[in-house]
Design a protein around this motif. Sequence first.
Motif, PDB file in Angstrom:
ATOM      1  N   MET A 190      65.310  27.608 -15.658  1.00  0.00           N
ATOM      2  CA  MET A 190      66.203  28.641 -15.113  1.00  0.00           C
ATOM      3  C   MET A 190      66.811  28.136 -13.805  1.00  0.00           C
ATOM      4  SD  MET A 190      67.363  31.778 -15.556  1.00  0.00           S
ATOM      5  CE  MET A 190      66.182  32.589 -16.619  1.00  0.00           C
ATOM      6  N   ALA A 191      68.084  28.308 -13.615  1.00  0.00           N
ATOM      7  CA  ALA A 191      68.743  27.870 -12.388  1.00  0.00           C
ATOM      8  C   ALA A 191      68.253  28.683 -11.211  1.00  0.00           C
ATOM      9  CB  ALA A 191      70.255  28.016 -12.531  1.00  0.00           C
ATOM     10  N   PRO A 192      68.284  28.118 -10.000  1.00  0.00           N
ATOM     11  CA  PRO A 192      67.825  28.863  -8.813  1.00  0.00           C
ATOM     12  C   PRO A 192      68.753  30.011  -8.507  1.00  0.00           C
ATOM     13  CG  PRO A 192      68.890  26.802  -8.185  1.00  0.00           C
ATOM     14  CD  PRO A 192      68.741  26.762  -9.677  1.00  0.00           C
ATOM     15  N   LEU A 193      68.219  31.006  -7.779  1.00  0.00           N
ATOM     16  CA  LEU A 193      69.037  32.142  -7.350  1.00  0.00           C
ATOM     17  C   LEU A 193      70.091  31.678  -6.372  1.00  0.00           C
ATOM     18  CD1 LEU A 193      66.364  34.904  -6.809  1.00  0.00           C
ATOM     19  CD2 LEU A 193      67.890  34.625  -8.742  1.00  0.00           C
ATOM     20  N   PRO A 194      71.232  32.342  -6.332  1.00  0.00           N
ATOM     21  CA  PRO A 194      72.292  31.953  -5.408  1.00  0.00           C
ATOM     22  C   PRO A 194      71.843  32.070  -3.964  1.00  0.00           C
ATOM     23  CG  PRO A 194      73.120  33.425  -7.098  1.00  0.00           C
ATOM     24  CD  PRO A 194      71.635  33.427  -7.214  1.00  0.00           C
ATOM     25  N   ARG A 195      72.428  31.234  -3.110  1.00  0.00           N
ATOM     26  CA  ARG A 195      72.130  31.256  -1.684  1.00  0.00           C
ATOM     27  C   ARG A 195      72.421  32.634  -1.102  1.00  0.00           C
ATOM     28  NH1 ARG A 195      75.369  30.204   2.654  1.00  0.00           N
ATOM     29  NH2 ARG A 195      77.038  29.608   1.249  1.00  0.00           N
ATOM     30  N   SER A 230      78.251  45.221 -19.501  1.00  0.00           N
ATOM     31  CA  SER A 230      78.022  46.014 -18.285  1.00  0.00           C
ATOM     32  C   SER A 230      77.126  45.309 -17.291  1.00  0.00           C
ATOM     33  CB  SER A 230      77.401  47.375 -18.644  1.00  0.00           C
ATOM     34  OG  SER A 230      76.039  47.230 -19.034  1.00  0.00           O
ATOM     35  N   LEU A 231      76.537  44.183 -17.666  1.00  0.00           N
ATOM     36  CA  LEU A 231      75.601  43.469 -16.810  1.00  0.00           C
ATOM     37  C   LEU A 231      76.171  42.171 -16.253  1.00  0.00           C
ATOM     38  CD1 LEU A 231      72.407  43.944 -19.010  1.00  0.00           C
ATOM     39  CD2 LEU A 231      73.080  45.264 -17.000  1.00  0.00           C
ATOM     40  N   THR A 232      77.441  41.925 -16.528  1.00  0.00           N
ATOM     41  CA  THR A 232      78.108  40.729 -16.025  1.00  0.00           C
ATOM     42  C   THR A 232      79.482  41.124 -15.461  1.00  0.00           C
ATOM     43  OG1 THR A 232      79.282  40.183 -18.076  1.00  0.00           O
ATOM     44  CG2 THR A 232      77.012  39.377 -17.868  1.00  0.00           C
ATOM     45  N   LEU A 235      74.677  36.783 -14.711  1.00  0.00           N
ATOM     46  CA  LEU A 235      74.022  38.030 -15.072  1.00  0.00           C
ATOM     47  C   LEU A 235      73.646  38.746 -13.783  1.00  0.00           C
ATOM     48  CD1 LEU A 235      72.671  39.818 -17.257  1.00  0.00           C
ATOM     49  CD2 LEU A 235      70.635  38.397 -16.996  1.00  0.00           C
ATOM     50  N   GLY A 236      74.069  40.010 -13.632  1.00  0.00           N
ATOM     51  CA  GLY A 236      73.779  40.749 -12.413  1.00  0.00           C
ATOM     52  C   GLY A 236      74.918  40.659 -11.414  1.00  0.00           C
ATOM     53  N   PHE A 237      74.783  41.418 -10.321  1.00  0.00           N
ATOM     54  CA  PHE A 237      75.902  41.591  -9.394  1.00  0.00           C
ATOM     55  C   PHE A 237      75.568  41.289  -7.938  1.00  0.00           C
ATOM     56  CE2 PHE A 237      76.527  44.436 -13.029  1.00  0.00           C
ATOM     57  CZ  PHE A 237      77.725  43.929 -13.505  1.00  0.00           C
ATOM     58  N   GLY A 238      74.400  40.740  -7.675  1.00  0.00           N
ATOM     59  CA  GLY A 238      74.105  40.311  -6.313  1.00  0.00           C
ATOM     60  C   GLY A 238      73.710  41.444  -5.392  1.00  0.00           C
ATOM     61  N   PRO A 276      72.794  32.649 -12.901  1.00  0.00           N
ATOM     62  CA  PRO A 276      73.723  31.876 -13.739  1.00  0.00           C
ATOM     63  C   PRO A 276      73.220  31.789 -15.172  1.00  0.00           C
ATOM     64  CG  PRO A 276      73.218  30.733 -11.690  1.00  0.00           C
ATOM     65  CD  PRO A 276      72.237  31.871 -11.793  1.00  0.00           C
ATOM     66  N   LEU A 277      74.132  31.987 -16.130  1.00  0.00           N
ATOM     67  CA  LEU A 277      73.793  31.838 -17.540  1.00  0.00           C
ATOM     68  C   LEU A 277      74.592  30.657 -18.088  1.00  0.00           C
ATOM     69  CD1 LEU A 277      73.708  35.586 -18.638  1.00  0.00           C
ATOM     70  CD2 LEU A 277      71.769  34.109 -18.115  1.00  0.00           C
ATOM     71  N   LEU A 278      75.512  30.923 -18.987  1.00  0.00           N
ATOM     72  CA  LEU A 278      76.386  29.870 -19.462  1.00  0.00           C
ATOM     73  C   LEU A 278      77.352  29.474 -18.352  1.00  0.00           C
ATOM     74  CD1 LEU A 278      77.197  31.396 -22.965  1.00  0.00           C
ATOM     75  CD2 LEU A 278      75.511  29.614 -22.444  1.00  0.00           C
TER      76      LEU A 278
END
Length: 334
Positions: A1-6, A184-186, A285-288, A278-280
């Motif tokens: 899984m990619a790391p969470l955004p800064r 609704s989740l992206t 996914l999600g809104f921060g 990050p997905l593809l």
Amino acid sequence: MAPLPRGIRRAPALGRIRRTLLVALVTAAVTVPVAGAARPADVPAPAPAAAAPLTSSEPTALAAELTARYAAGRAAVRAAERTAEAYGAHRRAASLHRMAAPGRQFLSFDGRDGGRSAEVVGDLARADLIAVLVPGADTGLDAYDRFHRGATALHDTVRRQTGRRVAVVAWLGYRTPATGSAASLTPGRAAQAAPRLRALARELIRIRPGARITLLGHSYGSVVCAHAAAGLPVAAVVLYGSPGTGFDRVAELRTRAAVWAGRAADDWVGSVPPVRVPLLPGTELGFGTDPVDPAFGARTFAAGDGGHSDYLVPGSVPLRNLAAITAGKEPSRA
């Protein structure tokens, strides 16, 4: 899984739990069918005639142009009603019949692909205050009445509070996602809708150059407003009942507008995890960051004790505050 955004700070274990939850939600939305569910986008409608452009900013001339636009919009609604009735979509036809009532003012209408419209409540040709309402999930032509009631309530509240000339544009300019669906989740649909909202805002600025214009986005509509905000010379952007915006701080919106955020105490959207995963490639996914979190940097206003659909209830705390922001006044603070 990619790391969470800064910029997203949380305990690692909690972050993993939230990401797992969101992935599970998307998987369920994609893979679990809804038995017997209607597909509003499947109801056919004729292509509307091309709308005449609005060219004047002088109130009398603009009023004449708007009268022609409203007549064309009503004709398009009626044509869509006839097509829906012939198709057997009686709920859609009944809703469209109400939308075509005398006095309704549609700047634009297209009944295809679930429906797109821009309806004006008030006198746009002479308005000093203009609010653009952007709806969230599950708003469409079959359930349009609630959206219209909210626009009317905002118009009437601003007028009572200020005595000034006000117009509310109820902008259903995109295909809203269904609550709990993958869409609704992206932020994908919001990014697609943003250029159309920007075009509307710029048209309003051109025809009413002296008016104060406010963008107000409810729920997923707040994601649309956030994506449209960059560089727009509007007075304020209001995010209410927001799951997040797809940005982690106000500065990322690249707007000089005042950015306000509010959430009611009993709004379920407050339980949405404030993450972006990050997905593809090119998909998240999600809104921060939660817009009412001080880390986001928005000004917050009191939004009362209601639920997710209660922000525009006549007489309510959030409606009074949304009206105050529209008028350029200070709302009661959270």
